[in-house]
Design an enzyme around this catalytic site. Structure first.
Site, PDB file in Angstrom:
ATOM      1  N   ASP A 134       0.412 -25.458  22.646  1.00 33.23           N
ATOM      2  CA  ASP A 134      -0.869 -25.372  21.962  1.00 33.23           C
ATOM      3  C   ASP A 134      -0.841 -26.219  20.696  1.00 33.23           C
ATOM      4  O   ASP A 134       0.197 -26.299  20.053  1.00 33.23           O
ATOM      5  CB  ASP A 134      -1.007 -23.907  21.500  1.00 33.23           C
ATOM      6  CG  ASP A 134      -2.280 -23.251  21.942  1.00 33.23           C
ATOM      7  OD1 ASP A 134      -2.943 -23.806  22.814  1.00 33.23           O
ATOM      8  OD2 ASP A 134      -2.586 -22.185  21.414  1.00 33.23           O
ATOM      9  N   TYR A 181      -1.329 -26.602  16.691  1.00 31.21           N
ATOM     10  CA  TYR A 181      -1.281 -25.639  15.588  1.00 31.21           C
ATOM     11  C   TYR A 181      -2.704 -25.188  15.257  1.00 31.21           C
ATOM     12  O   TYR A 181      -3.642 -25.977  15.336  1.00 31.21           O
ATOM     13  CB  TYR A 181      -0.636 -26.279  14.355  1.00 31.21           C
ATOM     14  CG  TYR A 181       0.810 -26.668  14.561  1.00 31.21           C
ATOM     15  CD1 TYR A 181       1.790 -25.708  14.760  1.00 31.21           C
ATOM     16  CD2 TYR A 181       1.197 -28.004  14.546  1.00 31.21           C
ATOM     17  CE1 TYR A 181       3.121 -26.065  14.940  1.00 31.21           C
ATOM     18  CE2 TYR A 181       2.525 -28.376  14.729  1.00 31.21           C
ATOM     19  CZ  TYR A 181       3.478 -27.397  14.924  1.00 31.21           C
ATOM     20  OH  TYR A 181       4.793 -27.752  15.111  1.00 31.21           O
ATOM     21  N   PHE A 239       3.874 -30.883  18.032  1.00 28.58           N
ATOM     22  CA  PHE A 239       4.876 -30.568  17.009  1.00 28.58           C
ATOM     23  C   PHE A 239       4.614 -31.218  15.648  1.00 28.58           C
ATOM     24  O   PHE A 239       5.229 -30.843  14.658  1.00 28.58           O
ATOM     25  CB  PHE A 239       6.308 -30.906  17.467  1.00 28.58           C
ATOM     26  CG  PHE A 239       6.792 -30.054  18.601  1.00 28.58           C
ATOM     27  CD1 PHE A 239       7.173 -28.737  18.387  1.00 28.58           C
ATOM     28  CD2 PHE A 239       6.835 -30.547  19.905  1.00 28.58           C
ATOM     29  CE1 PHE A 239       7.601 -27.938  19.437  1.00 28.58           C
ATOM     30  CE2 PHE A 239       7.260 -29.742  20.962  1.00 28.58           C
ATOM     31  CZ  PHE A 239       7.642 -28.443  20.727  1.00 28.58           C
ATOM     32  N   HIS A 249      13.541 -23.341  23.281  1.00 28.45           N
ATOM     33  CA  HIS A 249      12.533 -23.849  22.351  1.00 28.45           C
ATOM     34  C   HIS A 249      13.083 -23.841  20.918  1.00 28.45           C
ATOM     35  O   HIS A 249      13.886 -22.969  20.559  1.00 28.45           O
ATOM     36  CB  HIS A 249      11.283 -22.955  22.447  1.00 28.45           C
ATOM     37  CG  HIS A 249      10.065 -23.580  21.863  1.00 28.45           C
ATOM     38  ND1 HIS A 249       9.759 -23.465  20.517  1.00 28.45           N
ATOM     39  CD2 HIS A 249       9.081 -24.315  22.412  1.00 28.45           C
ATOM     40  CE1 HIS A 249       8.631 -24.110  20.280  1.00 28.45           C
ATOM     41  NE2 HIS A 249       8.196 -24.643  21.408  1.00 28.45           N
TER      42      HIS A 249
END
Length: 219
Positions: free
Chosen positions: A59, A61, A72, A180
Protein backbone atom coordinates in the site's frame (compact mmCIF):
# COMPACT_ATOMS: atom_id res chain seq x y z
CA UNK A 1 7.33 -1.98 -26.18
CA UNK A 2 6.99 0.72 -23.49
CA UNK A 3 4.70 1.31 -20.52
CA UNK A 4 2.02 2.93 -22.67
CA UNK A 5 1.86 -0.22 -24.81
CA UNK A 6 1.67 -2.36 -21.66
CA UNK A 7 -1.06 -0.17 -20.14
CA UNK A 8 -3.11 -0.36 -23.36
CA UNK A 9 -2.72 -4.15 -23.47
CA UNK A 10 -3.93 -4.46 -19.88
CA UNK A 11 -6.87 -2.12 -20.44
CA UNK A 12 -7.88 -4.11 -23.50
CA UNK A 13 -8.10 -7.26 -21.34
CA UNK A 14 -9.82 -5.86 -18.24
CA UNK A 15 -12.57 -3.38 -17.49
CA UNK A 16 -11.34 -0.82 -14.95
CA UNK A 17 -14.38 1.47 -15.23
CA UNK A 18 -15.58 0.65 -11.70
CA UNK A 19 -12.16 1.39 -10.25
CA UNK A 20 -11.93 4.64 -12.22
CA UNK A 21 -15.36 5.73 -10.91
CA UNK A 22 -14.35 4.79 -7.35
CA UNK A 23 -11.15 6.84 -7.64
CA UNK A 24 -12.93 9.81 -9.22
CA UNK A 25 -15.34 9.89 -6.29
CA UNK A 26 -12.59 9.34 -3.71
CA UNK A 27 -10.30 12.09 -5.01
CA UNK A 28 -13.23 14.53 -5.11
CA UNK A 29 -14.64 13.89 -1.65
CA UNK A 30 -11.87 12.39 0.48
CA UNK A 31 -8.15 12.80 1.05
CA UNK A 32 -6.36 10.22 -1.08
CA UNK A 33 -2.63 9.55 -1.43
CA UNK A 34 -0.55 9.98 -3.47
CA UNK A 35 -1.64 13.12 -5.33
CA UNK A 36 -3.38 12.11 -8.51
CA UNK A 37 -0.51 13.25 -10.74
CA UNK A 38 1.89 10.94 -8.85
CA UNK A 39 -0.10 7.68 -9.03
CA UNK A 40 2.08 6.38 -11.88
CA UNK A 41 5.35 8.04 -10.88
CA UNK A 42 7.17 4.69 -10.63
CA UNK A 43 6.57 4.21 -14.36
CA UNK A 44 7.43 7.82 -15.24
CA UNK A 45 10.83 7.58 -13.51
CA UNK A 46 11.71 4.02 -14.58
CA UNK A 47 10.89 3.36 -18.25
CA UNK A 48 10.38 -0.29 -19.14
CA UNK A 49 13.58 -0.49 -21.17
CA UNK A 50 15.58 0.67 -18.12
CA UNK A 51 14.12 -1.72 -15.53
CA UNK A 52 16.88 -3.77 -13.86
CA UNK A 53 15.26 -4.38 -10.46
CA UNK A 54 11.68 -4.55 -9.15
CA UNK A 55 11.02 -3.91 -5.45
CA UNK A 56 7.45 -4.79 -4.52
CA UNK A 57 5.57 -2.94 -1.82
CA UNK A 58 1.91 -3.17 -0.84
CA UNK A 59 0.00 0.00 0.00
CA UNK A 60 1.13 3.62 -0.34
CA UNK A 61 1.82 5.36 2.97
CA UNK A 62 -1.38 6.93 4.25
CA UNK A 63 -0.07 9.96 6.18
CA UNK A 64 0.28 13.53 4.85
CA UNK A 65 3.37 14.45 2.77
CA UNK A 66 4.49 10.83 2.51
CA UNK A 67 3.38 8.87 -0.58
CA UNK A 68 4.48 10.12 -3.98
CA UNK A 69 4.09 7.04 -6.15
CA UNK A 70 7.21 5.00 -5.28
CA UNK A 71 7.07 1.97 -2.97
CA UNK A 72 8.84 2.49 0.38
CA UNK A 73 9.80 6.07 -0.54
CA UNK A 74 8.45 9.24 1.08
CA UNK A 75 8.78 12.88 0.16
CA UNK A 76 12.13 14.49 1.05
CA UNK A 77 10.91 16.44 4.10
CA UNK A 78 8.87 13.58 5.59
CA UNK A 79 9.88 11.58 8.65
CA UNK A 80 11.40 8.16 8.00
CA UNK A 81 8.79 5.37 8.06
CA UNK A 82 9.94 2.42 10.21
CA UNK A 83 10.31 -0.02 7.29
CA UNK A 84 12.46 2.41 5.32
CA UNK A 85 14.61 3.06 8.39
CA UNK A 86 15.25 -0.70 8.56
CA UNK A 87 15.96 -0.87 4.82
CA UNK A 88 18.61 1.82 5.31
CA UNK A 89 20.08 -0.02 8.31
CA UNK A 90 20.48 -3.13 6.17
CA UNK A 91 21.91 -1.04 3.31
CA UNK A 92 24.54 0.41 5.64
CA UNK A 93 25.37 -3.04 7.00
CA UNK A 94 25.46 -4.55 3.49
CA UNK A 95 27.26 -1.88 1.46
CA UNK A 96 28.60 0.50 4.11
CA UNK A 97 26.76 3.60 2.92
CA UNK A 98 24.48 5.86 4.92
CA UNK A 99 21.59 7.57 3.14
CA UNK A 100 20.20 10.77 4.62
CA UNK A 101 17.01 11.31 2.61
CA UNK A 102 13.87 9.12 2.76
CA UNK A 103 13.28 9.90 -0.94
CA UNK A 104 14.13 7.06 -3.34
CA UNK A 105 13.81 8.89 -6.64
CA UNK A 106 17.47 8.23 -7.44
CA UNK A 107 16.86 4.46 -7.15
CA UNK A 108 13.98 4.79 -9.61
CA UNK A 109 16.23 6.65 -12.05
CA UNK A 110 18.87 3.91 -11.65
CA UNK A 111 16.41 1.31 -12.99
CA UNK A 112 14.67 0.18 -9.78
CA UNK A 113 10.91 -0.09 -10.35
CA UNK A 114 9.47 0.70 -6.90
CA UNK A 115 6.06 -0.85 -7.41
CA UNK A 116 3.27 -1.00 -4.87
CA UNK A 117 0.65 -3.66 -5.62
CA UNK A 118 -2.06 -1.10 -4.72
CA UNK A 119 -1.38 2.41 -6.03
CA UNK A 120 -3.74 4.59 -3.96
CA UNK A 121 -5.02 4.78 -0.38
CA UNK A 122 -7.41 6.90 1.67
CA UNK A 123 -5.74 9.08 4.31
CA UNK A 124 -5.15 7.23 7.60
CA UNK A 125 -6.94 4.10 6.30
CA UNK A 126 -4.39 1.38 5.48
CA UNK A 127 -5.52 -1.01 2.74
CA UNK A 128 -8.63 1.09 2.06
CA UNK A 129 -8.18 0.70 -1.71
CA UNK A 130 -7.43 -3.00 -1.59
CA UNK A 131 -9.48 -5.09 -4.04
CA UNK A 132 -10.80 -2.16 -6.10
CA UNK A 133 -8.81 -3.38 -9.12
CA UNK A 134 -5.23 -2.27 -8.57
CA UNK A 135 -3.98 -5.80 -7.88
CA UNK A 136 -5.26 -6.94 -11.28
CA UNK A 137 -3.37 -4.08 -12.91
CA UNK A 138 -0.10 -4.54 -11.01
CA UNK A 139 -0.12 -8.33 -11.43
CA UNK A 140 -0.22 -7.70 -15.18
CA UNK A 141 2.66 -5.23 -14.83
CA UNK A 142 4.75 -7.89 -13.05
CA UNK A 143 3.89 -10.41 -15.78
CA UNK A 144 4.80 -7.89 -18.48
CA UNK A 145 8.21 -7.18 -16.93
CA UNK A 146 8.81 -10.92 -16.68
CA UNK A 147 7.75 -11.45 -20.29
CA UNK A 148 9.38 -8.44 -21.96
CA UNK A 149 12.68 -8.30 -20.05
CA UNK A 150 15.51 -10.63 -19.13
CA UNK A 151 17.77 -10.80 -16.07
CA UNK A 152 15.67 -8.56 -13.84
CA UNK A 153 16.10 -8.92 -10.06
CA UNK A 154 12.76 -9.10 -8.22
CA UNK A 155 13.19 -8.15 -4.55
CA UNK A 156 10.29 -9.64 -2.61
CA UNK A 157 10.08 -8.74 1.07
CA UNK A 158 7.40 -10.51 3.11
CA UNK A 159 4.74 -13.09 2.26
CA UNK A 160 2.38 -10.86 0.24
CA UNK A 161 5.22 -9.92 -2.14
CA UNK A 162 6.39 -13.53 -2.34
CA UNK A 163 2.97 -14.69 -3.55
CA UNK A 164 3.86 -12.89 -6.79
CA UNK A 165 6.64 -15.37 -7.62
CA UNK A 166 4.07 -17.34 -9.61
CA UNK A 167 3.84 -14.39 -12.04
CA UNK A 168 7.59 -14.35 -12.71
CA UNK A 169 9.60 -16.57 -15.05
CA UNK A 170 12.30 -17.61 -12.58
CA UNK A 171 14.36 -19.19 -15.37
CA UNK A 172 14.90 -15.73 -16.92
CA UNK A 173 14.97 -13.60 -13.78
CA UNK A 174 16.47 -13.64 -10.31
CA UNK A 175 14.52 -13.59 -7.04
CA UNK A 176 15.88 -12.04 -3.83
CA UNK A 177 13.57 -12.61 -0.89
CA UNK A 178 13.39 -12.36 2.87
CA UNK A 179 10.93 -11.37 5.56
CA UNK A 180 9.56 -7.82 5.42
CA UNK A 181 11.67 -4.92 6.75
CA UNK A 182 8.82 -3.88 9.07
CA UNK A 183 9.81 -3.63 12.77
CA UNK A 184 7.43 -6.56 13.36
CA UNK A 185 9.57 -8.94 11.30
CA UNK A 186 12.94 -7.38 10.41
CA UNK A 187 14.81 -9.22 13.17
CA UNK A 188 13.53 -12.56 11.88
CA UNK A 189 15.70 -12.56 8.78
CA UNK A 190 15.64 -9.20 7.03
CA UNK A 191 18.72 -7.91 8.83
CA UNK A 192 21.72 -9.70 7.41
CA UNK A 193 19.95 -10.77 4.19
CA UNK A 194 22.19 -8.50 2.04
CA UNK A 195 19.63 -7.81 -0.72
CA UNK A 196 21.61 -4.94 -2.23
CA UNK A 197 24.92 -6.76 -2.72
CA UNK A 198 23.05 -9.89 -3.86
CA UNK A 199 21.28 -7.83 -6.51
CA UNK A 200 24.43 -6.13 -7.73
CA UNK A 201 26.37 -9.39 -7.88
CA UNK A 202 23.66 -10.91 -10.07
CA UNK A 203 23.48 -7.87 -12.37
CA UNK A 204 27.27 -7.79 -12.73
CA UNK A 205 27.30 -11.52 -13.53
CA UNK A 206 24.97 -10.75 -16.46
CA UNK A 207 27.06 -7.83 -17.70
CA UNK A 208 24.52 -5.28 -16.45
CA UNK A 209 25.64 -2.08 -14.69
CA UNK A 210 24.93 -2.53 -10.94
CA UNK A 211 22.67 -0.15 -9.01
CA UNK A 212 24.22 2.72 -7.07
CA UNK A 213 22.10 2.16 -3.97
CA UNK A 214 24.08 4.78 -2.04
CA UNK A 215 22.99 7.77 -4.06
CA UNK A 216 25.70 10.39 -4.32
CA UNK A 217 28.22 8.20 -2.52
CA UNK A 218 30.38 5.60 -4.20
CA UNK A 219 29.76 1.93 -3.57
Amino acid sequence: MDWQDIFQNIKSQYDFSEMESFLEEAYQHKTVYPDRENIYQAFDLTPLDQVKVVILGQDPYHGPNQAHGLAFSVQPDAAFPPSLRNIYKELESDLGCKRESPHLQDWAREGVLLLNTVLTVEAHQAHSHKNIGWEVFTDEIIKAVSREKEDVVFILWGKPAQTKIKLIDTERHHIVKSVHPSPLSAYRGFFGSKPFSQTNEYLASKGIQPINWCGGESL
